[in-house]
Design a protein around this motif. Sequence first.
Motif, PDB file in Angstrom:
ATOM      1  N   ALA A 202      -6.856 -19.784  15.811  1.00 39.67           N
ATOM      2  CA  ALA A 202      -7.064 -19.835  14.325  1.00 39.67           C
ATOM      3  C   ALA A 202      -5.939 -20.773  13.569  1.00 39.67           C
ATOM      4  N   LYS A 203      -4.788 -21.207  14.369  1.00 40.67           N
ATOM      5  CA  LYS A 203      -3.972 -22.093  13.965  1.00 40.67           C
ATOM      6  C   LYS A 203      -3.783 -23.263  14.388  1.00 40.67           C
ATOM      7  N   ASN A 204      -4.948 -23.670  15.414  1.00 38.96           N
ATOM      8  CA  ASN A 204      -5.184 -24.907  15.958  1.00 38.96           C
ATOM      9  C   ASN A 204      -3.536 -25.323  16.575  1.00 38.96           C
ATOM     10  N   THR A 205      -3.099 -24.417  17.277  1.00 38.63           N
ATOM     11  CA  THR A 205      -1.601 -24.709  17.982  1.00 38.63           C
ATOM     12  C   THR A 205      -1.756 -24.284  19.519  1.00 38.63           C
ATOM     13  N   VAL A 206      -1.269 -24.870  20.271  1.00 41.88           N
ATOM     14  CA  VAL A 206      -0.579 -24.736  21.602  1.00 41.88           C
ATOM     15  C   VAL A 206       0.642 -24.439  21.832  1.00 41.88           C
TER      16      VAL A 206
END
Length: 121
Positions: A74-78
Amino acid sequence: QVQLVESGGGLVQPGGSLRLSCAASGSIFSINAMGWYRQAPGKQRELVATITSGGSTNYADSVKGRFTISRDNAKNTVYLQMNSLKPEDTAVYYCNQDIRSRVIAWSRAYWGQGTQVTVSS
């Protein structure tokens, strides 16, 4: 366009922990695999960990049991949670995301700017 922004690096004592983050922004259609790489001075860039869109993970033998990769779609985060850090973990850490943008019909790899992790007493 698409860009990746990393955060969370720094100086930590041996045995300590750090958490790296890498957020993608821009005209994103979808994100496939995500990963972390590192490059120590005088050495080639090496794979640290990867995670697929389905959540399957892969780790370098040198970090197994100490590092954990995760993602928030949902946050395009790794993320990379690094525990029990050792001096040999010192390197610049780069995130990588395989992203299909809204502009072109195929995916390509994007890289973060790199964040320094130094493990020293």
